[in-house]
Scaffold this active site. Sequence first.
Site, PDB file in Angstrom:
ATOM      1  CG  LEU A 129      -1.647  -1.233   1.241  1.00 26.97           C
ATOM      2  CD1 LEU A 129      -2.350  -1.163   2.866  1.00 26.97           C
ATOM      3  CD2 LEU A 129      -2.887  -1.236   0.438  1.00 26.97           C
ATOM      4  CB  ALA A 130       1.336   3.896  -2.476  1.00 25.35           C
ATOM      5  CG  HIS A 184      -3.744  -1.908  -8.837  1.00 26.38           C
ATOM      6  ND1 HIS A 184      -2.446  -2.391  -9.168  1.00 26.38           N
ATOM      7  CD2 HIS A 184      -3.448  -0.692  -7.863  1.00 26.38           C
ATOM      8  CE1 HIS A 184      -1.604  -1.583  -8.531  1.00 26.38           C
ATOM      9  NE2 HIS A 184      -1.899  -0.683  -7.772  1.00 26.38           N
ATOM     10  NE  ARG A 233      -5.911   2.785  -5.274  1.00 27.70           N
ATOM     11  CZ  ARG A 233      -6.368   3.797  -4.796  1.00 27.70           C
ATOM     12  NH1 ARG A 233      -7.361   3.826  -4.161  1.00 27.70           N
ATOM     13  NH2 ARG A 233      -5.616   4.854  -4.860  1.00 27.70           N
ATOM     14  CE1 TYR A 275       3.019  -0.233  -9.153  1.00 28.71           C
ATOM     15  CE2 TYR A 275       3.749   0.779  -7.234  1.00 28.71           C
ATOM     16  CZ  TYR A 275       2.835   0.129  -8.075  1.00 28.71           C
ATOM     17  OH  TYR A 275       1.458   0.396  -7.831  1.00 28.71           O
ATOM     18  CB  SER A 311       4.065   0.305  -1.772  1.00 35.72           C
ATOM     19  OG  SER A 311       4.199   0.932  -2.946  1.00 35.72           O
ATOM     20  CB  THR A 359       3.308  -4.121  -9.061  1.00 34.35           C
ATOM     21  OG1 THR A 359       3.035  -4.437  -7.930  1.00 34.35           O
ATOM     22  CG2 THR A 359       1.610  -3.383  -9.729  1.00 34.35           C
ATOM     23  CE  LYS A 401      -1.018  -6.536  -5.576  1.00 28.57           C
ATOM     24  NZ  LYS A 401      -1.289  -5.371  -6.439  1.00 28.57           N
ATOM     25  CG  ASP A 414      -4.508  -7.678  -4.258  1.00 28.03           C
ATOM     26  OD1 ASP A 414      -4.828  -7.203  -2.916  1.00 28.03           O
ATOM     27  OD2 ASP A 414      -4.360  -6.740  -5.082  1.00 28.03           O
ATOM     28  N   GLY A 455      -5.894  -5.106   1.512  1.00 26.85           N
ATOM     29  CA  GLY A 455      -5.473  -3.859   1.204  1.00 26.85           C
ATOM     30  C   GLY A 455      -6.183  -2.750   1.981  1.00 26.85           C
TER      31      GLY A 455
END
Length: 358
Positions: A84-85, A254, A257, A136, A112, A162, A230, A285, A308
């Site tokens: 989670l950002a 996601h 999102r 990322y 993250s 991801t 992911k 997820d 999440g």
Amino acid sequence: MNQIPTDVCCLADYERHAQTILSEPTWAYLSGYSMDGFTHQRNRTKLDEVLVQQRILTESLGQGDCRQTLFGTELSMPLLIAPLAYQKLASSMGELGSVQAAAAQEVGFCLSTLASSTIEQVADVAPQSKRWFQLYCQPSLDDTLTLIRRAESSGYQAIVVTADAPINGVRNAEQRAGFELPDGVRAVNLDGLPQAAQGDSVFACWMGQAPDWQTLAWLREQTSLPILLKGVMHPADAKCAVELGIDGLIVSNHGGRVLDSQPATIEVLPAIRAAVGATLPVLLDSGIRRGSDIFKAIALGADAVLLGRPVFYAQAVAGPLGVAHCLRILRDELEATMALCGCATVQDINQDCLYTPF
């Protein structure tokens, strides 16, 4: 210390309280979804449509538990906190509080790339935690490799790549609320790294810098840590990942999102499990809110799930104590579901535990 409200009995109660605490722009960011929210809604709808099958008078349940082992690490239940950002949006401790709660409850924690605490800080505050690093890929392979080496040096036990968010989703609620990161909250692990090039075309700008299968093959060569992919939603992509030597998959949209009008993750899970065989670790997820959801995911082919948004909500309401309580609620619900369905261990859960019309 934050106190848990006396009327909090389930994860939905934390969500209800969090909405009254967080600012409107922050709430829009944390709870938001892409476009019309069809994927977000479908994640829940399809989980609710899966029915469990109660069994009675089952013997030898007295020694049961819901422990699960992933990549040689034992978890108290088949669950990790999702990457989670910007968790400091929820409370000042942010990721540091969440990883401590995960360690206390003996579940996994995935940090993250866009965390508001550093890779090293999270490792230092909870050195015994069972932690993975979500990656990322950066425009520069050298910068991507730097992040991997930092995670390796800090004792992270797996890398989660991801792949389903090369661009941000179109999140209208966030746009209407005018959300911007407040002072003091930023992606600290990217400090000093160049920003992605800007432009007015999704294809010419963003997708020109996005990772591809060759990037994943390169990543596989750079580390001996397990790599999980992911964002897998199609069996053909699952097979490609296996052919490249990827160690595990995370079925994820996601949380709705990024791309709207997708199927729910629980819908595609059985086909992805069938595509990769019985032994490759597959996690699910998006949409998990109850211990019974975890049971359903295991029955349909998952080895574990990721949690999440509820972590944000619990953090906002009661800090690390709230996150630990949230995790314990899920464990109690999972164990109750297992016991009432005649399953002493996670390994006993299979499709026979789900209701199908006679």
